[in-house]
Write an enzyme that holds these catalytic residues in place. Structure first.
Site, PDB file in Angstrom:
ATOM      1  N   ASN A 125      27.517 -22.154  -6.637  1.00 17.18           N
ATOM      2  CA  ASN A 125      28.327 -23.364  -6.760  1.00 17.18           C
ATOM      3  C   ASN A 125      27.980 -24.379  -5.677  1.00 17.18           C
ATOM      4  O   ASN A 125      27.911 -25.583  -5.930  1.00 17.18           O
ATOM      5  CB  ASN A 125      29.813 -23.016  -6.690  1.00 17.18           C
TER       6      ASN A 125
ATOM      7  N   HIS B  51       0.828  -1.206   0.000  1.00 14.55           N
ATOM      8  CA  HIS B  51       0.000   0.000   0.000  1.00 14.55           C
ATOM      9  C   HIS B  51       0.869   1.266   0.000  1.00 14.55           C
ATOM     10  O   HIS B  51       0.569   2.241  -0.687  1.00 14.55           O
ATOM     11  CB  HIS B  51      -0.919   0.000   1.221  1.00 14.55           C
TER      12      HIS B  51
ATOM     13  N   GLU C  33      -1.666  -5.233  -4.010  1.00 15.01           N
ATOM     14  CA  GLU C  33      -2.379  -4.923  -2.766  1.00 15.01           C
ATOM     15  C   GLU C  33      -3.709  -5.667  -2.700  1.00 15.01           C
ATOM     16  O   GLU C  33      -4.115  -6.170  -1.643  1.00 15.01           O
ATOM     17  CB  GLU C  33      -2.592  -3.411  -2.681  1.00 15.01           C
TER      18      GLU C  33
END
Length: 866
Positions: free
Chosen positions: A430, A49, A71
């Site tokens: 990795n 909001h 929202e």
């Protein structure tokens, strides 16, 4: 208000967007784990909001459209019309990613080239599904913002002093009331320390405009636009059909709001306003804050808000430069004081000067530390990006991973935080792709199906140490070896002469990979090369510990800052040079006979590793005082960058000190192997060696194991490195493994309750360390402190103690064949149990101490306490 130019607040808006995006990303991952906790949903709803309101205020309708749809989804979650699902979380994370794209587009002026429609359509599909669901529990979700009748508080407000209506406004209000609208006066007070109060005022205005029709606002726009006049108190008259609760929630979702009050306007109250009477106003319930994200402290039942100020980075850099000048002057003052002390020993004015210089030094140290902290940011800002990355990669690879982060509060120079980001990303990828096995493979190996990945940050003196550890496959040195031979980086003969660790370090070569197949995550052999190049650029170090089948620990060590560095001062001929201590791994003494030549390169074996030796005097074309006598012992400073190590042969060591890096200037340019200069205490200029440039040229060359190396290695196994020092007329030694640092004697603060042998405490780079008078402990004649006196910082079992000695002579390698057993009787009043043995070498007698027994339990306990 619509005509107000908001461009001045673009910087504040972009910072808030970054904060809210990070908050959304973090809380969505929490929401995925907790399965729909209402507190988490409420935090996410408020963040979305706030973004919607601020983007609308700034006129960025594309971002407003996307955040408004987001929202709506969170509102459906609050109302239990939607449930948390992987598909929903994935969509919301995609939206958050695109908010980052929109932010970049705003900065680049390319917002019109973005397209949010595909995401908006997918969000609308979820919303339509929610609207089709019965809302039996909707009332329950409103409990967070429910405004119960008994919680109403009455306050009195001077109406006439703030809100006054003219006849036109009075008629509009009456018309709105007659039309069935609720007319409310919304009183808002911003926090006293709110940043950009004007921007907040317009943010509130635009948010209320979406809830109804604003009929009037106070104070006048001219006052709001002037930050010096605007106090942060606002009032809006709004005609709306929404409830008081929803309006309060709407405003409370905006940050830096202190209080919100509402009063309803009726025909009767209009008369009271005109008469200037005090009126009863209903106060909103307290703002609901995310406790984990507040910067407030509760003291005696009151809330203390931490005040913050935003300062331009260039201003901080200028102040840091001035502090650097003070550090230089302080060093020169100390040198001047010492010279005057020698010249006018015992003179009253010299003693006063000493007191002033000592106090000045303490103030400068605190000022320097304070300025450094202004540049420091918690590494949490970097670490918080990685849970999302780990989640996404784990999902793609079908692996279960427990991601643990430690030390997020560890602070690092803001300039370095971004620089260490890329290496960490590559190492994490990795670990997830190559290191941690699939659940099926782990089950077959008897491991828990869920792998563990640890990311940890800690402070270590003037460095920060970042650890990436997993419990996966480990790095197979033989696979690295085969890949390196195949790529032509090394011959098979040369590879056969390398240790397991040296083979593992070949993984940093570009193109080397142990992956059986290339994935979209990794496997092309470029990631570790990038890690190395980044760490080299930062003058950092890399280390790898790995066990096949058990896991891998990769350690990155980088300086806390690049502005003021602690350096080892060395002499090359008649010149003084500085070597950054972050690059120094150890200092050793090698005799001429111990230096071997392999493939026309001088080498020495140090701790079992063959290292190239570089004669820095020759490399810099300086006249050297080196001797060719085989009994002459060379000072070798072992330095490193990333995975590489070399030994620098220097003429003399001059101690270590903090130096301020100064550029050489455009007229001098960039001489080879020199990174800058600093000013010494006597006013002379010392050049700072560029360790990275030296190593790039020489490197740790791959050398085959020859008979000469084998011979040197065998010699190394029959000897021990000892730090030799003087106490009175005798020479003593300690194992170099326990000697952590050797420093000049700083100011020692006495401790009233300490044992008589403890001189007091010193502050060594932010850590308090007790200092023991070794002469007193060994019942020797107490000697006078001189310029040669040193404190040796020793560490045993993670406990650090400083011991005061008369002089540190050298680090020497002594052959075990010269070590004689400790005698049964005391030696020079020293109890025999304190002596591990005596090195009886030609023309020399070194008493080898057992420092752990020398210091009693009380002194070790004191080390543990501080």
């Amino acid at each position: 208000m619509a005509d107000f130019d908001m461009s001045a607040y673009l910087g504040v808006f972009l910072e808030e967007v970054e904060e809210q995006i990070q908050l959304l990303s973090e809380q969505l991952l929490v929401l995925e784990q907790d399965g729909g906790n209402m507190d988490t949903i409420q935090i996410i709803f408020r963040a979305a909001h706030t973004l919607k309101g601020s983007s609308a205020t700034m006129g960025f309708d594309t971002m407003k459209l996307l955040t408004h749809r987001m929202e709506n989804i969170f509102d459906s979650l609050r109302n239990h019309q939607l449930t948390v699902s992987p598909s929903l979380i994935n969509l919301m994370l995609e939206c958050i990613d695109y908010l980052g794209v929109l932010k970049e587009a705003i900065m680049n002026g390319t917002l019109d080239q973005t397209n949010v429609e595909p995401l908006v359509q997918r969000l609308d599909e979820f919303k339509n599904q929610a609207d089709a669901q019965p809302n039996n529990q909707a009332q329950q979700s409103e409990s967070i913002t429910e405004w119960k009748e008994e919680q109403k508080l009455s306050i009195e407000v001077e109406a006439a002093s703030f809100v006054q209506f003219d006849e036109y406004q009075r008629q509009i209000i009456l018309t709105a009331i007659d039309s069935g609208f609720q007319v409310l006066i919304v009183y808002v007070q911003l926090m006293d320390n709110a940043l950009m109060k004007t921007a907040r005022a317009f943010l509130i205005h635009n948010s209320l405009k979406e809830a109804g029709e604003i009929l009037a606002s106070y104070p006048p726009i001219e006052t709001i636009e002037d930050e010096s006049q605007f106090s942060g108190n606002l009032a809006f008259v709004i005609a709306t059909q929404q409830t008081k609760q929803s309006l309060i929630h709407l405003i409370n979702s905006i940050s830096e709001i202190k209080t919100v009050h509402l009063s309803e306007v009726t025909e009767k109250s209009l008369v009271e306003y005109e008469q200037g009477k005090k009126i009863q106003v209903v106060e909103a319930p307290p703002r609901e804050e995310n406790k984990e994200n507040t910067s407030s402290q509760h003291v005696d039942g009151k809330v203390k808000v931490n005040q913050t100020v935003r300062v331009d980075v260039e201003r901080l850099e200028h102040l840091m430069n001035l502090v650097g000048e003070l550090v230089i002057d302080q060093t020169r003052l100390v040198d001047l004081k010492n010279r005057l002390d020698d010249q006018f020993k015992g003179h009253e004015n010299v003693s006063v000067l000493g007191e002033v210089v000592n106090h000045f030094g303490r103030v400068i140290s605190e000022l320097q530390e304070g300025m450094m902290k202004t540049r420091m940011l918690p590494i949490e800002q970097l670490f918080n990006r990685f849970p999302r990355m780990v989640r996404d990669i784990s999902q793609k690879s079908g692996k279960e991973v427990e991601f643990i982060m430690e030390g997020k509060e560890t602070e690092l120079d803001r300039n370095l935080i971004e620089e260490v980001g890329d290496p960490i990303i590559h190492l994490i990828r990795n670990s997830l792709d190559h290191g941690i096995e699939s659940p099926e493979e782990r089950r077959e190996l008897g491991k828990p199906e869920k792998g563990q990945l640890l990311l940890k940050a800690t402070h270590e003196e003037n460095h920060i140490v970042i650890t990436i550890a997993d419990d996966g496959r480990g790095i197979d040195a033989q696979k690295v070896k085969k890949s390196a031979i195949k790529k032509g980086f090394i011959t098979e003969e040369e590879a056969n002469g390398l240790t397991e660790k040296e083979l593992v370090f070949l993984i940093f070569k570009s193109g080397i990979s142990t992956a059986n197949q290339v994935t979209e995550i990794s496997g092309r052999g470029v990631g570790m090369d990038i890690v190395r190049s980044h760490i080299e650029k930062l003058n950092g170090l890399i280390d790898i510990d790995t066990v096949v089948g058990q896991g891998t620990v990769i350690t990155l060590k980088v300086p806390l800052t690049l502005a003021i560095i602690r350096s080892l001062m060395v002499r090359l001929g008649e010149k003084t040079f500085a070597i950054p201590l972050v690059n120094v791994t150890e200092i050793v003494r090698l005799s001429i006979s111990e230096v071997k030549t392999i493939k026309q390169q001088e080498v020495g074996v140090i701790r079992g590793r063959v290292l190239p030796l570089i004669r820095m005097g020759r490399k810099l074309n300086l006249s050297s005082i080196e001797e060719t006598n085989e009994n002459k012992r060379l000072f070798v400073v072992v330095v490193g960058i990333a995975d590489k190590r070399v030994g620098l042969v220097v003429d003399q060591l001059s101690g270590n000190q903090e130096v301020v890096i100064k550029s050489l200037g455009k007229y001098i340019g960039t001489p080879p192997f020199i990174s800058g200069a600093t000013i010494m205490g006597d006013g002379d200029v010392a050049l700072i060696l560029d360790v990275s440039a030296i190593i790039r040229e020489e490197g740790t060359k791959v050398l085959s194991q020859t008979a000469a190396e084998t011979q040197v290695s065998n010699e190394d196994q029959t000897s021990i490195q000892v730090v030799a020092f003087q106490l009175g007329s005798e020479e003593y030694g300690l194992d170099i493994q326990i000697v952590k640092d050797i420093i000049t004697v700083p100011n020692i603060s006495p401790v009233m309750t300490a044992p008589s042998s403890v001189l007091g405490l010193i502050n060594l780079r932010g850590k308090l360390i007790p200092v023991v008078d070794l002469c007193k402990k060994l019942n020797l004649h107490e000697s006078r402190r001189t310029k040669k006196s040193r404190i040796m910082v020793i560490e045993v079992q993670n406990k650090q103690v400083g011991i005061l000695v008369d002089q540190v002579t050298e680090v020497v390698k002594l052959d075990h064949k010269y070590l004689e057993a400790a005698p049964d009787h005391d030696v020079h009043s020293i109890e025999s149990r304190f002596i591990r043995g005596i090195f009886n070498v030609p023309d020399r007698l070194v008493i080898y101490l057992d420092i752990y027994l020398v210091l009693d339990q009380q002194e070790w306990s004191m080390a543990m306490t501080v």
